[in-house]
Design a protein around this motif. Sequence first.
Motif, PDB file in Angstrom:
ATOM      1  N   VAL A 133       0.354   8.970 -15.313  1.00 16.06           N
ATOM      2  CA  VAL A 133       1.306   8.443 -14.337  1.00 16.06           C
ATOM      3  C   VAL A 133       1.857   9.588 -13.508  1.00 16.06           C
ATOM      4  CG1 VAL A 133       3.455   7.178 -14.027  1.00 16.06           C
ATOM      5  CG2 VAL A 133       1.881   6.514 -15.844  1.00 16.06           C
ATOM      6  N   CYS A 134       1.966   9.378 -12.226  1.00 15.96           N
ATOM      7  CA  CYS A 134       2.463  10.425 -11.315  1.00 15.96           C
ATOM      8  C   CYS A 134       3.996  10.413 -11.269  1.00 15.96           C
ATOM      9  CB  CYS A 134       1.914  10.195  -9.908  1.00 15.96           C
ATOM     10  SG  CYS A 134       0.137  10.379  -9.782  1.00 15.96           S
ATOM     11  N   PHE A 135       4.541  11.562 -10.895  1.00 13.31           N
ATOM     12  CA  PHE A 135       5.977  11.679 -10.650  1.00 13.31           C
ATOM     13  C   PHE A 135       6.226  11.307  -9.189  1.00 13.31           C
ATOM     14  CE2 PHE A 135       6.929  13.588 -14.634  1.00 13.31           C
ATOM     15  CZ  PHE A 135       5.830  14.358 -14.975  1.00 13.31           C
ATOM     16  N   GLN A 136       7.289  10.487  -8.952  1.00 13.31           N
ATOM     17  CA  GLN A 136       7.621  10.082  -7.597  1.00 13.31           C
ATOM     18  C   GLN A 136       8.690  11.009  -7.053  1.00 13.31           C
ATOM     19  OE1 GLN A 136       8.699   5.969  -7.199  1.00 13.31           O
ATOM     20  NE2 GLN A 136       8.774   6.052  -4.937  1.00 13.31           N
ATOM     21  N   GLU A 137       8.343  11.700  -5.970  1.00  8.45           N
ATOM     22  CA  GLU A 137       9.274  12.648  -5.358  1.00  8.45           C
ATOM     23  C   GLU A 137       9.944  12.068  -4.119  1.00  8.45           C
ATOM     24  OE1 GLU A 137       7.116  16.811  -6.685  1.00  8.45           O
ATOM     25  OE2 GLU A 137       7.057  16.187  -4.579  1.00  8.45           O
TER      26      GLU A 137
ATOM     27  N   GLY B 269       1.186   3.166   4.540  1.00 10.00           N
ATOM     28  CA  GLY B 269       0.454   1.982   4.950  1.00 10.00           C
ATOM     29  C   GLY B 269       1.208   0.720   4.623  1.00 10.00           C
ATOM     30  N   GLU B 270       1.542   0.487   3.369  1.00 12.64           N
ATOM     31  CA  GLU B 270       2.288  -0.700   2.928  1.00 12.64           C
ATOM     32  C   GLU B 270       3.223  -0.310   1.781  1.00 12.64           C
ATOM     33  OE1 GLU B 270      -1.005  -4.227   3.916  1.00 12.64           O
ATOM     34  OE2 GLU B 270      -0.298  -3.865   1.880  1.00 12.64           O
ATOM     35  N   GLN B 271       4.012  -1.299   1.362  1.00 14.32           N
ATOM     36  CA  GLN B 271       4.879  -1.098   0.190  1.00 14.32           C
ATOM     37  C   GLN B 271       4.005  -1.006  -1.051  1.00 14.32           C
ATOM     38  OE1 GLN B 271       8.159  -0.707   0.357  1.00 14.32           O
ATOM     39  NE2 GLN B 271       8.395  -0.389  -1.839  1.00 14.32           N
ATOM     40  N   ILE B 272       4.262   0.016  -1.897  1.00 15.02           N
ATOM     41  CA  ILE B 272       3.439   0.241  -3.084  1.00 15.02           C
ATOM     42  C   ILE B 272       3.933  -0.681  -4.193  1.00 15.02           C
ATOM     43  CG2 ILE B 272       2.676   1.936  -4.764  1.00 15.02           C
ATOM     44  CD1 ILE B 272       3.216   4.084  -2.660  1.00 15.02           C
ATOM     45  N   PRO B 273       3.121  -1.688  -4.587  1.00 16.77           N
ATOM     46  CA  PRO B 273       3.611  -2.651  -5.579  1.00 16.77           C
ATOM     47  C   PRO B 273       3.414  -2.183  -7.010  1.00 16.77           C
ATOM     48  CG  PRO B 273       1.470  -3.330  -4.757  1.00 16.77           C
ATOM     49  CD  PRO B 273       1.815  -2.066  -4.038  1.00 16.77           C
ATOM     50  N   ASP B 274       2.455  -1.333  -7.292  1.00 20.72           N
ATOM     51  CA  ASP B 274       2.114  -0.931  -8.653  1.00 20.72           C
ATOM     52  C   ASP B 274       2.412   0.537  -8.852  1.00 20.72           C
ATOM     53  OD1 ASP B 274      -0.833  -2.953  -8.292  1.00 20.72           O
ATOM     54  OD2 ASP B 274       1.130  -3.537  -9.140  1.00 20.72           O
ATOM     55  N   GLU B 275       2.169   0.994 -10.084  1.00 21.19           N
ATOM     56  CA  GLU B 275       2.335   2.403 -10.403  1.00 21.19           C
ATOM     57  C   GLU B 275       1.193   3.208  -9.771  1.00 21.19           C
ATOM     58  OE1 GLU B 275       4.614   2.277 -14.700  1.00 21.19           O
ATOM     59  OE2 GLU B 275       2.446   2.615 -14.628  1.00 21.19           O
ATOM     60  N   VAL B 276       1.486   4.487  -9.532  1.00 22.25           N
ATOM     61  CA  VAL B 276       0.499   5.404  -8.971  1.00 22.25           C
ATOM     62  C   VAL B 276      -0.005   6.285 -10.097  1.00 22.25           C
ATOM     63  CG1 VAL B 276       0.061   7.241  -7.320  1.00 22.25           C
ATOM     64  CG2 VAL B 276       1.610   5.347  -6.716  1.00 22.25           C
ATOM     65  N   TRP B 277      -1.302   6.325 -10.244  1.00 23.21           N
ATOM     66  CA  TRP B 277      -1.935   7.091 -11.323  1.00 23.21           C
ATOM     67  C   TRP B 277      -2.644   8.310 -10.750  1.00 23.21           C
ATOM     68  CZ3 TRP B 277      -1.193   5.471 -16.326  1.00 23.21           C
ATOM     69  CH2 TRP B 277      -0.736   4.166 -16.499  1.00 23.21           C
TER      70      TRP B 277
ATOM     71  N   ARG C 107       5.899   9.770  -1.621  1.00 22.97           N
ATOM     72  CA  ARG C 107       5.261  10.992  -2.136  1.00 22.97           C
ATOM     73  C   ARG C 107       5.230  10.939  -3.647  1.00 22.97           C
ATOM     74  NH1 ARG C 107       6.648  16.801   0.227  1.00 22.97           N
ATOM     75  NH2 ARG C 107       5.449  15.795   1.882  1.00 22.97           N
ATOM     76  N   PHE C 108       4.022  11.307  -4.179  1.00 21.31           N
ATOM     77  CA  PHE C 108       3.814  11.342  -5.618  1.00 21.31           C
ATOM     78  C   PHE C 108       3.122  12.652  -5.963  1.00 21.31           C
ATOM     79  CE2 PHE C 108       4.963   6.974  -6.462  1.00 21.31           C
ATOM     80  CZ  PHE C 108       4.809   6.369  -5.230  1.00 21.31           C
ATOM     81  N   ALA C 109       3.387  13.149  -7.218  1.00 22.93           N
ATOM     82  CA  ALA C 109       2.871  14.468  -7.583  1.00 22.93           C
ATOM     83  C   ALA C 109       2.506  14.488  -9.059  1.00 22.93           C
ATOM     84  CB  ALA C 109       3.891  15.542  -7.271  1.00 22.93           C
TER      85      ALA C 109
ATOM     86  N   GLY D 124      -5.134  28.835 -15.145  1.00 27.34           N
ATOM     87  CA  GLY D 124      -3.844  28.650 -14.490  1.00 27.34           C
ATOM     88  C   GLY D 124      -3.512  27.190 -14.292  1.00 27.34           C
ATOM     89  N   ASP D 125      -2.327  26.961 -13.598  1.00 24.12           N
ATOM     90  CA  ASP D 125      -1.844  25.618 -13.316  1.00 24.12           C
ATOM     91  C   ASP D 125      -2.000  25.319 -11.827  1.00 24.12           C
ATOM     92  OD1 ASP D 125       0.942  26.081 -15.608  1.00 24.12           O
ATOM     93  OD2 ASP D 125      -1.162  25.512 -15.985  1.00 24.12           O
ATOM     94  N   LEU D 126      -2.073  24.006 -11.515  1.00 24.73           N
ATOM     95  CA  LEU D 126      -2.239  23.587 -10.131  1.00 24.73           C
ATOM     96  C   LEU D 126      -1.346  22.390  -9.877  1.00 24.73           C
ATOM     97  CD1 LEU D 126      -3.778  23.851  -7.419  1.00 24.73           C
ATOM     98  CD2 LEU D 126      -5.480  22.270  -8.352  1.00 24.73           C
ATOM     99  N   PHE D 127      -0.458  22.472  -8.851  1.00 23.98           N
ATOM    100  CA  PHE D 127       0.453  21.397  -8.492  1.00 23.98           C
ATOM    101  C   PHE D 127      -0.160  20.637  -7.317  1.00 23.98           C
ATOM    102  CE2 PHE D 127       4.417  19.255  -8.661  1.00 23.98           C
ATOM    103  CZ  PHE D 127       4.741  18.917  -7.368  1.00 23.98           C
ATOM    104  N   ILE D 128      -0.263  19.304  -7.459  1.00 24.56           N
ATOM    105  CA  ILE D 128      -0.953  18.485  -6.458  1.00 24.56           C
ATOM    106  C   ILE D 128      -0.017  17.369  -6.036  1.00 24.56           C
ATOM    107  CG2 ILE D 128      -2.968  17.042  -6.005  1.00 24.56           C
ATOM    108  CD1 ILE D 128      -4.384  18.548  -8.269  1.00 24.56           C
ATOM    109  N   GLN D 129       0.045  17.107  -4.722  1.00 25.54           N
ATOM    110  CA  GLN D 129       0.888  16.070  -4.159  1.00 25.54           C
ATOM    111  C   GLN D 129       0.037  15.110  -3.335  1.00 25.54           C
ATOM    112  OE1 GLN D 129       3.678  18.421  -1.898  1.00 25.54           O
ATOM    113  NE2 GLN D 129       5.193  18.350  -3.529  1.00 25.54           N
ATOM    114  N   ALA D 130       0.562  13.883  -3.180  1.00 30.93           N
ATOM    115  CA  ALA D 130      -0.115  12.877  -2.362  1.00 30.93           C
ATOM    116  C   ALA D 130       0.923  12.032  -1.659  1.00 30.93           C
ATOM    117  CB  ALA D 130      -1.015  12.000  -3.224  1.00 30.93           C
ATOM    118  N   ASP D 131       0.776  11.870  -0.318  1.00 32.98           N
ATOM    119  CA  ASP D 131       1.607  10.970   0.485  1.00 32.98           C
ATOM    120  C   ASP D 131       0.820   9.688   0.702  1.00 32.98           C
ATOM    121  OD1 ASP D 131       2.841  13.715   2.454  1.00 32.98           O
ATOM    122  OD2 ASP D 131       3.766  12.683   0.730  1.00 32.98           O
TER     123      ASP D 131
END
Length: 929
Positions: A242-246, A221-229, A250-252, A211-218
């Motif tokens: 590369v994560c999707f920015q929601e 702390g500070e301004q995010i200067p780089d991409e989230v992997w 929040r990134f997913a 199956g599939d699994l959807f994962i999110q992360a908040d």
Amino acid sequence: MTTKRTEQVYWNLLVNRLRRRRVGLVLLAVLRTATGAGCLFVVFFAADYFMAPGPRTRLVLDAAALAWLAGVLAFGIGQAVRLSPRQMAVRLDRVMESPRKTALSALELSRWLNTQDEEGLGSYLGTSAIARAVGIIERTGWRECLPLQELRRQARGLGLCAAAVAAVCVWNLEATGIIVQRIVAPFRDVPPYSAFTFEVTPAQAQVIYGGDLFIQADITGEQIPDEVWFVTRFGRKTYRTVCFQEGPTRFAQRLEHVMQPVEFCFRTGKARSRWYPVSVLLEPRVAVAAARVVRPEYTGLPARTFYIGSEDLAVLKGSKVQLKVTSNRPLLDGRAEMYPAGWEDAGRIFTGQKIGPHCVAFEWAAKDEVDIEITLRDIRGTESRTPYRFAQRILPDQPPDVVIEEPPLFSLATPSVRIPIRGYAEDDLGLRHVGLVRALVGYRDRIRPAGFAGAAAEFVLEDEIDLARLGVREGDILEFYLEASDLNPRLTGVSVSEVARLQIISEEEYARMLRLEVTTREFLERFRAAEAGWSRLRDAMEKLESGLASDQTGSREAGQSVQEARRATDELQETLEGLVQDFPAYDLETQLQDASQDALELVRRTADVLADTRPPYEGLRRVLDRLMRDYRRAEEAVQSVAARAEETARLARIMQDALTFTRLVGEQERLVRRLARFKGDYRNEDMALLPDMQHRQQSIREALVRLMGDLSEHTKDIPFTYTALVSDVDAFQWGLNQAGIDLLMQQAENKAHNRDGREAHRYARRALEQMQALMQTCAGNAFGGCCQGELRFHVRAEIRETIRQMLAALCLRAGHGNDSLSGYGVGPYGSGFGGSSSDGYWMGGHSLMNVPVFGPDRRAFRSHFERGGGLAPGGRRRDGRRRAGTQGGDRFAVTEQESVTAAGMSFEQVPGPYREAVKKYFSGEEERP
């Protein structure tokens, strides 16, 4: 000072300074190592803070740092170990600024002198040089031996390093805590320090197989200067996407077609979250787990098989465990992870061997208590979502149980006896060695093998030790204990028993203890037995002589007379041999031994004559005539000693009566103190105590009346040479009758019976005053001296020492600590000798009564068996051991210590709610547990 001694002093001083120098070098190495560790910590902190290296890099850095620190420490210790005496001598010359290099020269001269066979001028000069070196070295101390300059320099460096470490830690405590964890446990999942906080949803990720699994992360702390992997990890490979920015924080990302458990994390720059596992719900599970335990070879126990779950996996250390795990799915492989009990990391991982489609086998050696997790993987690669957990417990191989039974934990002994040694050792599996350890306090222990039990689980020791062969002396304290080891080769497995201490006392001290046991009747029985033996032999010999005087020397009556004479001779010989071998407690017994020793050879010669005599008995009469003349002299000697013993016993009865009166005065004084509560105002509750006090007063009065009769009876047989003593006894009796003490005591009884406490106290106090006045009146005469434990009347020289010994023993039994007679007092062995009933610490010589005493054999001439292994008349103790204890007969009866009662107690200080309960308890109204 001789050459050898000078050399020895020099070498001792040099070696001492060498050791000090080595201590300083080792301390210097430790300081260097600590400084290096602090510097490395600062470097590691900076590297992890700015670069966040991976776990393998951290592991390599940790290993390199530890190796370097170990090398620094080993190099410093090696320098200390390699330091030679010659180098130390050179340093001493340099420190002491010796231009002639005195210490080094002395070292070389010492070696040169060892090669010389004869002493000459060279030896003398060499010895002188060494002596000068000794004088120089003696002036050196720790300051000259230690590398103080290097230590100060290194201490300053360590202080600077410690300040840097403290500054780093204080600068950012949170970063310090995280970085320390990453350094100490490089493979532990500890994210690098950053200002970001990761909140991952779901924290416990589960997915159905495929199956599939959807994962999110908040990320906050500070301004995010780089991409989230989004980083996934499977095995040793990692993948990032590369994560999707929601939203702003929040990134997913989505995991598709999950067929194997994976791990994931979110990363931005050097910051990342911890790794989160993804579990596949369709996993293999453990159906059956069967364990076979092969116990260590040294136990000799067979292997056993059982199922995990039906019982715990509890094994001996060193056992081999074979585990067969059967699953509900076809398996690819399986692994087992072992963690120390209570820990969650640093575990050992090993792979099982597939032995069937559904079965995997594991095998390991049990060393520690661990928690085991079994993880299975099916043929598709799906692992168990929840590992199969169970615990391995190590059964303790208990050390042997060792007990020493004899001698007791504390006992006394004379230097010439044999001490029994008894004990046992047992172990749950088997014993290897059992030894008896003997030691003299102040010296090292000496162990003697007591036996090798092999594979036996029990061992019993029965032995004895001859103290005479050991050469012990008075005052020595010997210690004995058993030591046993078991068969376990991996543990010490050694146990020792409690220590049995044996204190050596002199035979005089032993004799003093015996005198506390020997009664007047038993004292006399020893002499009477000798007299009776001589009397029986004399009658038998006279009968035989009269029978031989007739012409019928070969008649039947003559044969019977010879047999009777043989029996009488044998009995007397046995009695005399026993008296000679017995340990004497009194001086008169020594005199009896001397007389018996002189007569023993004559009795033995008579026994030999009678044993060789055959009918007809011609010539036997002439031999008997010569023997009878010798018998008269020997018998007179024994009778003379027996007469002295009778005289001593009569005097002892008078002395005992005097001490009895002293005891009655003390009892009356205690009674008056208890009645003193009725002197003024008293409470109604105190009236309940009067019947008991009436009974006590009656007992004292009856004892006083018996004493008056005993004095009259005992003075009848006193020889006329003791007129002064008899006169003083008569004066004491007259004074006792004139004082009317018994009438005063009877009045006190009547008043107590009538519940008149005030009058009972008055009459009892008057009786006490009369008794004390009578004691004061006779204080200076012979009988008064006996009351005070002093010998104030003239005694014949032959029995003077015995009388002194007997009076001292009577005083000790009665609790009088008078030491003026024969040096008896408070002994060094806790005997409690001394004191009186007035000081509150009266022991009556009884604190020693329960201490076992080993001493020479002594027959007990008594008319009954003693309770607890006593002796019949003339019997001998089987093991040669005497225990101080009470006896019957005419021993002075020491008053037992009174139990604590409500009498004499003040309850005003007791809190009100508890007053009645306390009163009932001490009044005996409440049942004692």
